[in-house]
Design an enzyme around this catalytic site. Structure first.
Site, PDB file in Angstrom:
ATOM      1  N   GLU A 177     -19.640 -53.189  17.959  1.00 26.06           N
ATOM      2  CA  GLU A 177     -18.062 -53.325  18.277  1.00 26.06           C
ATOM      3  C   GLU A 177     -17.688 -54.608  18.030  1.00 26.06           C
ATOM      4  OE1 GLU A 177     -14.884 -53.523  22.235  1.00 26.06           O
ATOM      5  OE2 GLU A 177     -16.292 -51.753  21.803  1.00 26.06           O
ATOM      6  N   ASP A 189     -12.228 -52.443  16.123  1.00 21.68           N
ATOM      7  CA  ASP A 189     -11.616 -52.297  17.455  1.00 21.68           C
ATOM      8  C   ASP A 189     -10.189 -53.014  17.921  1.00 21.68           C
ATOM      9  OD1 ASP A 189     -12.116 -50.538  20.011  1.00 21.68           O
ATOM     10  OD2 ASP A 189     -12.028 -52.123  21.277  1.00 21.68           O
ATOM     11  N   LYS A 223     -15.564 -39.396  25.414  1.00 16.39           N
ATOM     12  CA  LYS A 223     -14.586 -39.698  26.357  1.00 16.39           C
ATOM     13  C   LYS A 223     -13.997 -38.042  26.293  1.00 16.39           C
ATOM     14  CE  LYS A 223     -12.372 -43.648  25.305  1.00 16.39           C
ATOM     15  NZ  LYS A 223     -11.097 -44.237  24.762  1.00 16.39           N
ATOM     16  N   LYS A 243     -21.069 -52.057  23.153  1.00 16.14           N
ATOM     17  CA  LYS A 243     -19.491 -52.741  23.143  1.00 16.14           C
ATOM     18  C   LYS A 243     -19.923 -53.941  23.989  1.00 16.14           C
ATOM     19  CE  LYS A 243     -16.881 -49.244  23.374  1.00 16.14           C
ATOM     20  NZ  LYS A 243     -15.589 -47.896  24.212  1.00 16.14           N
ATOM     21  N   ARG A 249     -14.360 -14.905  33.151  1.00 13.95           N
ATOM     22  CA  ARG A 249     -13.551 -16.090  33.082  1.00 13.95           C
ATOM     23  C   ARG A 249     -13.567 -17.693  31.959  1.00 13.95           C
ATOM     24  NH1 ARG A 249      -9.159 -17.829  32.041  1.00 13.95           N
ATOM     25  NH2 ARG A 249      -8.528 -16.188  33.250  1.00 13.95           N
TER      26      ARG A 249
END
Length: 285
Positions: free
Chosen positions: A202, A224, A137, A169, A102
Site C-alpha cells: 500500500e 490508497d 470486509k 498495509k 432459512r
C-alpha cells in the site's frame, strides 16, 4: 488465491455451521406438527429485482440436509430476475425442506444482493481496462459465499484471507519501520518458510510509490485514498513495473473516473458490507 478444494471446504464448513446454528437439537416446530413421512414441494419466489445468486449453493445446502431432495432449476446464478420470477422448485421430505429453508434464504438473499451490486459496478466500468475486486470486509463465517457472489456478479476476488497473499498495509509498514524494511523482511520470511505468495504494498502518497518501486518482485501497488490527479501520476510513475489497484471511499459516482486514471483494479469493501438483501421467499405449493 486459495485452491478450489480449499474453497469447497470453506463452503461445506459454512453449511455445517449454519445448520448447527439454526437447527440445534431439532426443528421442533416442524417435528411437532408434520409427520416424518410427509412429502412436499416448494418454490423459490423472487419478490425483488436484480441478479440472482446462490442457486448452486442452495443445492449444496439441500443435499447436505437430505441427499434425496430434488431441485428443478429454472433460473441460474447470474441471471437477471424480477418480482414474480420462480428460480427453482424443491421436492422431497417436508421436514427436510423446512430444515434447509432459512439457511437457503439467508444465503441467497445476501448473495443475490452482492451479485447485484457487483454487476452494477461492472457495468460502470464497461469500456475501461479496470476490473472490480472485493475485499476481506465480509460477514464473519460467510466469506466464501460472499466472494462467490462477487464472481457471479462479474467481479473478481482479492485475496481470500491473510494466508494466501501478502498485503503490506500502512500498519505493517509503520510497525516494521518503513516500506523498504517491511518489503525486505517479508521477502526474507517467504524464503525462509518456503512460501510462494504474491506481494501487494500500500502507498499513501507518491513518495511512497517511488520507494516501493526501488524493490523488485512487487506484484501490485495499492494506491490508497489518492485523488484523481495523483492517481494518474501514480499510474504513470508505476508504468508496467507492476499492477495497480485503487481503493478508499470509491463509490458509484467516482468509480468510473478512477478507472479512467488507468488503474488495473479497483477494490471496494462496499460490494459485501453495504448491501440490502434481495427479497426472496420459499413457498410450499
Amino acid at each position: 488465491m486459495i485452491s478450489e478444494a480449499q474453497f469447497q471446504e470453506e463452503l461445506l464448513s459454512l453449511i455445517k455451521n449454519g445448520i448447527r446454528e439454526d437447527i440445534g437439537p431439532g426443528d421442533y416446530s416442524s417435528l411437532a406438527c408434520i409427520p416424518d413421512s410427509a412429502m412436499g414441494k416448494a418454490k423459490l419466489l423472487v419478490k425483488d429485482q436484480g441478479i440472482i445468486a446462490g442457486v448452486e449453493f442452495a443445492k449444496m445446502i439441500f443435499s447436505h440436509v437430505d441427499p434425496t431432495l430434488q431441485v428443478e432449476t429454472f433460473m441460474h446464478d447470474g441471471t437477471p430476475v424480477q418480482h414474480g420470477d420462480v428460480v427453482f422448485h424443491v421436492f422431497g421430505s417436508s421436514l427436510s425442506i423446512l430444515k434447509a429453508e432459512r439457511l437457503v434464504l439467508n444465503s441467497m438473499q445476501r448473495m443475490s444482493a452482492i451479485a447485484t451490486k457487483t454487476y452494477g459496478y461492472v457495468k460502470l466500468l464497461e469500456g475501461t481496462n479496470t476490473k472490480i475486486l472485493d475485499t476481506r470486509k465480509t460477514t464473519p463465517g460467510f466469506r466464501a459465499a460472499e466472494k462467490w457472489a462477487v464472481k457471479i456478479g462479474g467481479g473478481e476476488n482479492h485475496r481470500f484471507a491473510l494466508y494466501d497473499m501478502i498485503m503490506l498495509k500502512d500498519n505493517h509498514i509503520d510497525f516494521a519501520g518503513g516500506i523498504t524494511q517491511a518489503i525486505h523482511k517479508t521477502k526474507q520470511y517467504l524464503e525462509e518458510h518456503n512460501l510462494d505468495l504474491k506481494i501487494i504494498v500500500e502507498a499513501r502518497n507518491l513518495a511512497e510509490i517511488e520507494e516501493i518501486l526501488e524493490s523488485e518482485g512487487i506484484y501490485r501497488i495499492l494506491i490508497d485514498n489518492f485523488n484523481f490527479e495523483d492517481t494518474k501520476k501514480a499510474v504513470a510513475l508505476i508504468g508496467d513495473k507492476c499492477l495497480t489497484e485503487s481503493s478508499g471511499n470509491i463509490n458509484e459516482k467516482t468509480i468510473r473516473q478512477y478507472a479512467e486514471c488507468g488503474v488495473n483494479y479497483i477494490s471496494s469493501g462496499a460490494l459485501t458490507h453495504s448491501i440490502y438483501n434481495m427479497d426472496l421467499s420459499l413457498k410450499a405449493f
